[in-house]
Design a protein around this motif. Structure first.
Motif, PDB file in Angstrom:
ATOM      1  N   SER A 168       0.815  -1.220   0.000  1.00 45.35           N
ATOM      2  CA  SER A 168       0.000   0.000   0.000  1.00 45.35           C
ATOM      3  C   SER A 168       0.843   1.262   0.000  1.00 45.35           C
ATOM      4  O   SER A 168       1.833   1.358   0.715  1.00 45.35           O
ATOM      5  CB  SER A 168      -0.918   0.010   1.218  1.00 45.35           C
ATOM      6  N   ARG A 169       0.419   2.239  -0.788  1.00 40.80           N
ATOM      7  CA  ARG A 169       1.095   3.532  -0.839  1.00 40.80           C
ATOM      8  C   ARG A 169       0.174   4.675  -0.423  1.00 40.80           C
ATOM      9  O   ARG A 169       0.547   5.830  -0.471  1.00 40.80           O
ATOM     10  CB  ARG A 169       1.648   3.810  -2.241  1.00 40.80           C
ATOM     11  N   LEU A 170      -1.053   4.329  -0.010  1.00 37.40           N
ATOM     12  CA  LEU A 170      -1.978   5.312   0.542  1.00 37.40           C
ATOM     13  C   LEU A 170      -2.518   4.763   1.853  1.00 37.40           C
ATOM     14  O   LEU A 170      -2.857   3.582   1.943  1.00 37.40           O
ATOM     15  CB  LEU A 170      -3.150   5.580  -0.409  1.00 37.40           C
ATOM     16  N   GLY A 171      -2.585   5.623   2.851  1.00 40.25           N
ATOM     17  CA  GLY A 171      -3.100   5.186   4.137  1.00 40.25           C
ATOM     18  C   GLY A 171      -3.627   6.352   4.937  1.00 40.25           C
ATOM     19  O   GLY A 171      -3.554   7.509   4.506  1.00 40.25           O
ATOM     20  N   GLU A 231      -3.623   2.914   9.008  1.00 37.37           N
ATOM     21  CA  GLU A 231      -4.540   1.964   8.390  1.00 37.37           C
ATOM     22  C   GLU A 231      -4.437   2.079   6.886  1.00 37.37           C
ATOM     23  O   GLU A 231      -4.360   3.185   6.343  1.00 37.37           O
ATOM     24  CB  GLU A 231      -5.976   2.248   8.831  1.00 37.37           C
ATOM     25  N   VAL A 232      -4.370   0.931   6.220  1.00 38.85           N
ATOM     26  CA  VAL A 232      -4.384   0.881   4.759  1.00 38.85           C
ATOM     27  C   VAL A 232      -5.494  -0.067   4.331  1.00 38.85           C
ATOM     28  O   VAL A 232      -5.890  -0.964   5.085  1.00 38.85           O
ATOM     29  CB  VAL A 232      -3.023   0.417   4.175  1.00 38.85           C
ATOM     30  N   THR A 233      -5.992   0.134   3.112  1.00 35.90           N
ATOM     31  CA  THR A 233      -7.010  -0.763   2.570  1.00 35.90           C
ATOM     32  C   THR A 233      -6.549  -1.271   1.212  1.00 35.90           C
ATOM     33  O   THR A 233      -5.736  -0.652   0.530  1.00 35.90           O
ATOM     34  CB  THR A 233      -8.377  -0.059   2.413  1.00 35.90           C
ATOM     35  N   SER A 234      -7.116  -2.396   0.821  1.00 38.63           N
ATOM     36  CA  SER A 234      -6.807  -2.968  -0.486  1.00 38.63           C
ATOM     37  C   SER A 234      -7.486  -2.132  -1.569  1.00 38.63           C
ATOM     38  O   SER A 234      -8.444  -1.403  -1.289  1.00 38.63           O
ATOM     39  CB  SER A 234      -7.298  -4.415  -0.554  1.00 38.63           C
ATOM     40  N   PRO A 235      -7.004  -2.223  -2.799  1.00 40.13           N
ATOM     41  CA  PRO A 235      -7.621  -1.452  -3.885  1.00 40.13           C
ATOM     42  C   PRO A 235      -9.114  -1.720  -4.050  1.00 40.13           C
ATOM     43  O   PRO A 235      -9.871  -0.830  -4.406  1.00 40.13           O
ATOM     44  CB  PRO A 235      -6.841  -1.885  -5.131  1.00 40.13           C
TER      45      PRO A 235
END
Length: 142
Positions: free
Chosen positions: A14-17, A67-71
């Motif tokens: 992940s590159r956005l969180g 926290e990160v999420t999947s695409p």
């Protein structure tokens, strides 16, 4: 065929969180960030700007969660830990900016103009957050 969900893999990819810090009144403050998880070292790096709420919160209380999420939005992972902040630097070749250069190289490879990058890091008063990952949890819900 079933696959096992691995929150560490999601953190690595992940590159956005969303970074959660603690405001002075005890409530959470959430900020979108571009994290880089170095699984081998067990740390998450985020470049941030001095003077922003998240930076001030971490200077006062150096605990955070990311926290990160999947695409597809059906999986999430959260990492928690203690944070250290490096910078901002005033010398483009000083140790604070060198830490940001190391972070950039890990996260993105070589920059096309390191002199420009170093100047921008000083001018923007950039700070490197390093979170030691103490706890990771998450799930795939679909």
């Amino acid at each position: 065929m079933t696959s096992t969900f691995d929150p560490y893999t999601l953190l690595t990819e992940s590159r956005l969180g969303v970074l959660a810090t603690i405001k002075s009144d005890g409530l959470p403050q959430l900020s979108p960030v571009t994290p880089f998880y170095d699984q081998e070292a067990g740390v998450i790096h985020v470049s941030m700007t001095e003077g922003r709420a998240k930076t001030a919160n971490l200077r006062r209380d150096p605990r955070a969660a990311l926290e990160v999420t999947s695409p597809d939005g059906w999986a999430w992972a959260t990492a928690e830990g203690a944070v250290t902040l490096t910078g901002p630097g005033t010398d483009p070749h000083g140790p604070e900016v060198e830490a940001l250069v190391r972070y950039y190289r890990l996260a993105a490879g070589e920059h096309p103009d390191w002199d420009e990058y170093r100047s921008v890091m000083v001018a923007d008063r950039r700070v490197l957050m390093t979170m030691t990952v103490d706890h990771v949890y998450g799930a795939r819900i679909r």
